[in-house]
Design a protein around this motif. Structure first.
Motif, PDB file in Angstrom:
ATOM      1  N   CYS A   9      11.373   0.105  -2.053  1.00 17.74           N
ATOM      2  CA  CYS A   9      11.329  -1.289  -2.508  1.00 17.74           C
ATOM      3  C   CYS A   9      12.696  -1.961  -2.467  1.00 17.74           C
ATOM      4  O   CYS A   9      12.794  -3.137  -2.133  1.00 17.74           O
ATOM      5  CB  CYS A   9      10.831  -1.363  -3.952  1.00 17.74           C
ATOM      6  SG  CYS A   9       9.079  -1.146  -4.128  1.00 17.74           S
ATOM      7  N   MET A  10      13.726  -1.244  -2.846  1.00 12.60           N
ATOM      8  CA  MET A  10      15.027  -1.877  -3.055  1.00 12.60           C
ATOM      9  C   MET A  10      16.047  -1.600  -1.974  1.00 12.60           C
ATOM     10  O   MET A  10      17.095  -2.230  -1.940  1.00 12.60           O
ATOM     11  CB  MET A  10      15.584  -1.441  -4.414  1.00 12.60           C
ATOM     12  CG  MET A  10      14.733  -1.946  -5.562  1.00 12.60           C
ATOM     13  SD  MET A  10      15.397  -1.527  -7.160  1.00 12.60           S
ATOM     14  CE  MET A  10      14.825   0.149  -7.340  1.00 12.60           C
ATOM     15  N   GLY A  11      15.752  -0.700  -1.077  1.00  9.01           N
ATOM     16  CA  GLY A  11      16.720  -0.371  -0.039  1.00  9.01           C
ATOM     17  C   GLY A  11      16.697  -1.360   1.110  1.00  9.01           C
ATOM     18  O   GLY A  11      15.717  -2.065   1.328  1.00  9.01           O
ATOM     19  N   TRP A  12      17.818  -1.404   1.824  1.00  7.69           N
ATOM     20  CA  TRP A  12      17.916  -2.268   2.998  1.00  7.69           C
ATOM     21  C   TRP A  12      17.979  -1.462   4.292  1.00  7.69           C
ATOM     22  O   TRP A  12      18.236  -2.020   5.366  1.00  7.69           O
ATOM     23  CB  TRP A  12      19.146  -3.174   2.891  1.00  7.69           C
ATOM     24  CG  TRP A  12      18.917  -4.324   1.969  1.00  7.69           C
ATOM     25  CD1 TRP A  12      19.251  -4.386   0.652  1.00  7.69           C
ATOM     26  CD2 TRP A  12      18.267  -5.546   2.275  1.00  7.69           C
ATOM     27  NE1 TRP A  12      18.856  -5.583   0.116  1.00  7.69           N
ATOM     28  CE2 TRP A  12      18.260  -6.324   1.096  1.00  7.69           C
ATOM     29  CE3 TRP A  12      17.687  -6.074   3.425  1.00  7.69           C
ATOM     30  CZ2 TRP A  12      17.688  -7.599   1.051  1.00  7.69           C
ATOM     31  CZ3 TRP A  12      17.133  -7.336   3.380  1.00  7.69           C
ATOM     32  CH2 TRP A  12      17.135  -8.082   2.198  1.00  7.69           C
ATOM     33  N   GLU A  13      17.715  -0.170   4.191  1.00  9.91           N
ATOM     34  CA  GLU A  13      17.716   0.655   5.392  1.00  9.91           C
ATOM     35  C   GLU A  13      16.543   0.240   6.288  1.00  9.91           C
ATOM     36  O   GLU A  13      15.605  -0.399   5.847  1.00  9.91           O
ATOM     37  CB  GLU A  13      17.588   2.147   5.034  1.00  9.91           C
ATOM     38  CG  GLU A  13      18.780   2.721   4.289  1.00  9.91           C
ATOM     39  CD  GLU A  13      18.778   2.354   2.808  1.00  9.91           C
ATOM     40  OE1 GLU A  13      17.696   2.061   2.261  1.00  9.91           O
ATOM     41  OE2 GLU A  13      19.860   2.316   2.220  1.00  9.91           O
ATOM     42  N   VAL A  14      16.604   0.661   7.540  1.00  9.38           N
ATOM     43  CA  VAL A  14      15.542   0.351   8.493  1.00  9.38           C
ATOM     44  C   VAL A  14      14.209   0.873   7.954  1.00  9.38           C
ATOM     45  O   VAL A  14      14.150   1.972   7.392  1.00  9.38           O
ATOM     46  CB  VAL A  14      15.865   0.979   9.869  1.00  9.38           C
ATOM     47  CG1 VAL A  14      14.718   0.775  10.847  1.00  9.38           C
ATOM     48  CG2 VAL A  14      17.148   0.397  10.418  1.00  9.38           C
ATOM     49  N   ASP A  15      13.165   0.101   8.125  1.00 11.77           N
ATOM     50  CA  ASP A  15      11.797   0.452   7.728  1.00 11.77           C
ATOM     51  C   ASP A  15      11.619   0.564   6.218  1.00 11.77           C
ATOM     52  O   ASP A  15      10.860   1.390   5.732  1.00 11.77           O
ATOM     53  CB  ASP A  15      11.338   1.738   8.426  1.00 11.77           C
ATOM     54  CG  ASP A  15       9.820   1.791   8.540  1.00 11.77           C
ATOM     55  OD1 ASP A  15       9.198   0.713   8.672  1.00 11.77           O
ATOM     56  OD2 ASP A  15       9.254   2.884   8.459  1.00 11.77           O
ATOM     57  N   GLU A  46      11.154   7.667  -4.567  1.00  6.86           N
ATOM     58  CA  GLU A  46      10.958   7.227  -3.186  1.00  6.86           C
ATOM     59  C   GLU A  46      10.393   5.797  -3.136  1.00  6.86           C
ATOM     60  O   GLU A  46      10.782   4.999  -2.286  1.00  6.86           O
ATOM     61  CB  GLU A  46      10.020   8.183  -2.437  1.00  6.86           C
ATOM     62  CG  GLU A  46      10.633   9.537  -2.133  1.00  6.86           C
ATOM     63  CD  GLU A  46      10.424  10.536  -3.271  1.00  6.86           C
ATOM     64  OE1 GLU A  46      10.006  10.132  -4.384  1.00  6.86           O
ATOM     65  OE2 GLU A  46      10.697  11.718  -3.060  1.00  6.86           O
ATOM     66  N   ALA A  47       9.471   5.493  -4.070  1.00  8.93           N
ATOM     67  CA  ALA A  47       8.898   4.136  -4.112  1.00  8.93           C
ATOM     68  C   ALA A  47       9.987   3.117  -4.432  1.00  8.93           C
ATOM     69  O   ALA A  47      10.056   2.050  -3.814  1.00  8.93           O
ATOM     70  CB  ALA A  47       7.779   4.064  -5.140  1.00  8.93           C
ATOM     71  N   GLY A  48      10.847   3.434  -5.377  1.00  8.51           N
ATOM     72  CA  GLY A  48      11.943   2.534  -5.727  1.00  8.51           C
ATOM     73  C   GLY A  48      12.920   2.362  -4.576  1.00  8.51           C
ATOM     74  O   GLY A  48      13.387   1.247  -4.308  1.00  8.51           O
ATOM     75  N   ALA A  49      13.232   3.454  -3.892  1.00  8.16           N
ATOM     76  CA  ALA A  49      14.144   3.372  -2.747  1.00  8.16           C
ATOM     77  C   ALA A  49      13.536   2.520  -1.635  1.00  8.16           C
ATOM     78  O   ALA A  49      14.238   1.738  -0.989  1.00  8.16           O
ATOM     79  CB  ALA A  49      14.462   4.774  -2.235  1.00  8.16           C
ATOM     80  N   ARG A  89       0.836  -1.220   0.000  1.00  6.23           N
ATOM     81  CA  ARG A  89       0.000   0.000   0.000  1.00  6.23           C
ATOM     82  C   ARG A  89       0.864   1.261   0.000  1.00  6.23           C
ATOM     83  O   ARG A  89       0.551   2.234  -0.679  1.00  6.23           O
ATOM     84  CB  ARG A  89      -0.935  -0.006   1.207  1.00  6.23           C
ATOM     85  CG  ARG A  89      -2.082  -0.982   1.072  1.00  6.23           C
ATOM     86  CD  ARG A  89      -3.134  -0.781   2.154  1.00  6.23           C
ATOM     87  NE  ARG A  89      -2.629  -1.034   3.496  1.00  6.23           N
ATOM     88  CZ  ARG A  89      -2.654  -2.231   4.087  1.00  6.23           C
ATOM     89  NH1 ARG A  89      -3.147  -3.276   3.437  1.00  6.23           N
ATOM     90  NH2 ARG A  89      -2.197  -2.367   5.303  1.00  6.23           N
ATOM     91  N   LYS A  90       1.971   1.213   0.729  1.00  6.80           N
ATOM     92  CA  LYS A  90       2.863   2.379   0.776  1.00  6.80           C
ATOM     93  C   LYS A  90       3.485   2.625  -0.600  1.00  6.80           C
ATOM     94  O   LYS A  90       3.543   3.764  -1.068  1.00  6.80           O
ATOM     95  CB  LYS A  90       3.957   2.176   1.823  1.00  6.80           C
ATOM     96  CG  LYS A  90       4.895   3.359   1.931  1.00  6.80           C
ATOM     97  CD  LYS A  90       5.859   3.213   3.082  1.00  6.80           C
ATOM     98  CE  LYS A  90       6.762   4.438   3.157  1.00  6.80           C
ATOM     99  NZ  LYS A  90       7.604   4.414   4.339  1.00  6.80           N
ATOM    100  N   ILE A  91       3.935   1.553  -1.253  1.00  8.21           N
ATOM    101  CA  ILE A  91       4.534   1.694  -2.588  1.00  8.21           C
ATOM    102  C   ILE A  91       3.513   2.261  -3.559  1.00  8.21           C
ATOM    103  O   ILE A  91       3.803   3.188  -4.323  1.00  8.21           O
ATOM    104  CB  ILE A  91       5.060   0.328  -3.080  1.00  8.21           C
ATOM    105  CG1 ILE A  91       6.236  -0.126  -2.223  1.00  8.21           C
ATOM    106  CG2 ILE A  91       5.455   0.399  -4.549  1.00  8.21           C
ATOM    107  CD1 ILE A  91       6.569  -1.595  -2.368  1.00  8.21           C
ATOM    108  N   ARG A  92       2.294   1.726  -3.529  1.00  4.03           N
ATOM    109  CA  ARG A  92       1.251   2.205  -4.440  1.00  4.03           C
ATOM    110  C   ARG A  92       0.890   3.662  -4.152  1.00  4.03           C
ATOM    111  O   ARG A  92       0.643   4.446  -5.080  1.00  4.03           O
ATOM    112  CB  ARG A  92       0.018   1.311  -4.352  1.00  4.03           C
ATOM    113  CG  ARG A  92       0.266  -0.061  -4.939  1.00  4.03           C
ATOM    114  CD  ARG A  92      -0.948  -0.962  -4.750  1.00  4.03           C
ATOM    115  NE  ARG A  92      -0.639  -2.326  -5.119  1.00  4.03           N
ATOM    116  CZ  ARG A  92      -0.732  -2.819  -6.343  1.00  4.03           C
ATOM    117  NH1 ARG A  92      -1.120  -2.043  -7.331  1.00  4.03           N
ATOM    118  NH2 ARG A  92      -0.428  -4.078  -6.574  1.00  4.03           N
TER     119      ARG A  92
END
Length: 91
Positions: free
Chosen positions: A25-31, A20-23, A7-10
């Motif tokens: 989806c693909m990031g490993w940072e917290v949250d 921001e959506a790509g980050a 829901r957040k990505i959408r």
């Protein structure tokens, strides 16, 4: 958790925040989505480890019983040979 991440990505995509959506989806940072997935996999590994020892023990027990299964098959194959003389008596 994954539905919330979806829901957040959408929502980010609907707001035209593709970066921001790509980050997320693909990031490993917290949250981020991958961090949530990593935490889920860690917990899943704990659950599967509970059953790992009994599974491995069962596999080894099955392998050691293969000889018993072979002996049982041999007995089943030779039983008619042993019964043949007795069965001939009833002709």
């Amino acid at each position: 958790m994954f539905q919330r991440d979806d829901r957040k990505i959408r929502a980010l995509l609907a707001q035209r925040k593709e970066h921001e959506a790509g980050a997320f989806c693909m990031g490993w940072e917290v949250d981020t989505s991958n961090a949530h997935f990593g935490a889920w996999m860690t917990e899943l590994d704990k659950v599967t480890d509970i059953n790992r020892w009994p599974f491995n023990a069962s596999v080894q027990a099955g392998c050691s019983s293969a000889g018993a299964l072979g002996a049982l098959a041999l007995v089943a194959a030779l039983t008619p040979v042993g019964l043949r003389p007795r069965l001939i008596e009833f002709r």
